[in-house]
Design a protein around this motif. Structure first.
Motif, short mmCIF file in Angstrom:
data_model
loop_
_atom_site.label_atom_id
_atom_site.label_comp_id
_atom_site.label_asym_id
_atom_site.label_seq_id
_atom_site.Cartn_x
_atom_site.Cartn_y
_atom_site.Cartn_z
N TYR A 95 0.83 -1.18 -0.04
CA TYR A 95 -0.03 0.03 0.01
C TYR A 95 0.99 1.08 -0.02
O TYR A 95 1.14 1.74 0.98
N PRO A 96 1.14 1.73 -1.21
CA PRO A 96 2.18 2.89 -1.21
C PRO A 96 1.82 4.01 -0.39
O PRO A 96 2.92 4.71 0.08
N ASP A 103 8.45 8.75 6.02
CA ASP A 103 8.32 7.82 4.60
C ASP A 103 8.67 6.38 4.86
O ASP A 103 8.63 5.73 3.84
N SER A 104 8.87 6.02 6.03
CA SER A 104 9.24 4.52 6.01
C SER A 104 7.82 3.66 6.25
O SER A 104 6.73 4.25 6.15
N ILE A 105 7.96 2.52 5.75
CA ILE A 105 6.67 1.59 5.54
C ILE A 105 5.84 1.53 6.85
O ILE A 105 6.22 0.93 7.93
N ASN A 187 0.83 14.10 0.65
CA ASN A 187 2.32 13.73 0.43
C ASN A 187 3.01 15.00 0.78
O ASN A 187 4.13 14.93 1.19
N GLU A 188 2.19 16.14 0.87
CA GLU A 188 3.28 17.46 1.13
C GLU A 188 3.48 17.53 2.65
O GLU A 188 4.75 17.98 2.96
N SER A 189 2.55 17.20 3.54
CA SER A 189 2.88 16.94 4.80
C SER A 189 3.36 16.13 5.54
O SER A 189 3.74 15.74 6.69
N ALA A 199 -5.65 1.17 4.97
CA ALA A 199 -4.90 -0.07 4.23
C ALA A 199 -4.98 -1.15 5.09
O ALA A 199 -4.98 -2.25 4.79
N ILE A 200 -4.96 -1.03 6.57
CA ILE A 200 -4.90 -2.12 7.43
C ILE A 200 -6.21 -2.89 7.23
O ILE A 200 -6.54 -4.17 7.20
N PHE A 201 -7.30 -1.99 7.07
CA PHE A 201 -8.66 -3.03 6.91
C PHE A 201 -8.85 -3.58 5.52
O PHE A 201 -9.24 -4.79 5.40
N ASP A 202 -8.08 -2.81 4.39
CA ASP A 202 -8.03 -3.61 3.30
C ASP A 202 -7.12 -4.65 3.28
O ASP A 202 -7.57 -5.77 2.62
N ASP A 203 -6.35 -4.77 4.03
CA ASP A 203 -5.24 -5.91 4.17
C ASP A 203 -5.88 -7.35 5.04
O ASP A 203 -5.68 -8.30 4.71
#
Length: 216
Positions: A95-96, A103-105, A187-189, A199-203
């Motif tokens: 999930y980008p 910016d770490s995963i 992405n700016e902040s 993303a967690i619920f999608d996963d």
């Protein structure tokens, strides 16, 4: 014709003599000093007795000689459950937008219930306030870097604390690394709390065990 009244030697004088005033003052001061001395003794003697009893008790006390061997402790059910590193980390690398503020995963931890085929799930999103400007985020990065990155996260965690009492639940623990109250998507902040949340619920939807959940 004027008449004069002579004062009698036995007549009452409303003012006391200086010698009498000094005597009364001296007696009062003596009474005050005696009262203070008695009060001091009343406060000091019980305190000394109390300290003496404590000293005797501490000097005569001997700790128990029995000890619990590490093998016995590790065999207890509580030890096996509470201190076993049974939280396993799952990365959100697919999930980008699920990124921490640096910016770490992002990632989360999962621990299955001790009850087989449990349909009860407990999802816990960690907290830790937020930063709202370049200055506040700078100080947060200096003093609370663990709230802005996933670097250094262990692959396994122990279920200590409130989690150790939730044996009948499948547990999801989400560390807080977005510093935006789980609400950002920018992405700016570099705030992606909302992206991590979704993303967690999608996963989890791809997990067959979670698909059978009846209580979340």
């Amino acid at each position: 014709m004027s008449s004069s009244v002579s004062s009698s030697p036995l007549s009452y004088s409303p003012t006391s003599s200086p010698e009498l005033i000094k005597t009364r003052t001296h007696h009062k001061s003596c009474h005050i000093e005696i009262g203070l001395l008695i009060l001091f003794l009343c406060l000091t003697i019980p305190s000394l007795l109390f300290l003496t009893l404590i000293y005797r008790r501490t000097t005569t006390y001997s700790p128990p000689t029995t000890s619990i061997s590490p093998a016995t402790l590790s065999d207890s059910p509580f030890f096996k459950f509470a201190f076993n590193r049974n939280f396993h980390r799952k990365s959100l690398i697919n999930y980008p937008q699920a990124r921490c503020m640096d910016d770490s995963i992002a990632s989360y931890y999962i621990r299955l219930s001790t009850v087989s085929n449990s349909s009860r799930w407990f999802i816990y999103f960690d907290g830790g306030w937020f930063c709202y400007s370049n200055e506040s985020c700078y100080f947060r990065r200096l003093f609370s870097p663990n709230l802005m990155t996933s670097n250094g996260f262990d692959e396994k965690k122990s279920s200590i604390g409130i989690f150790s009492s939730l044996k009948q639940y499948n547990l999801i623990y989400v560390p807080y690394c977005s510093s935006d109250l789980w609400s950002g998507s920018s992405n700016e902040s570099h705030s992606h709390g909302s992206d991590i949340f979704h993303a967690i619920f999608d996963d989890l939807k791809s997990d067959k065990r979670f698909q059978k959940a009846q209580q979340i």
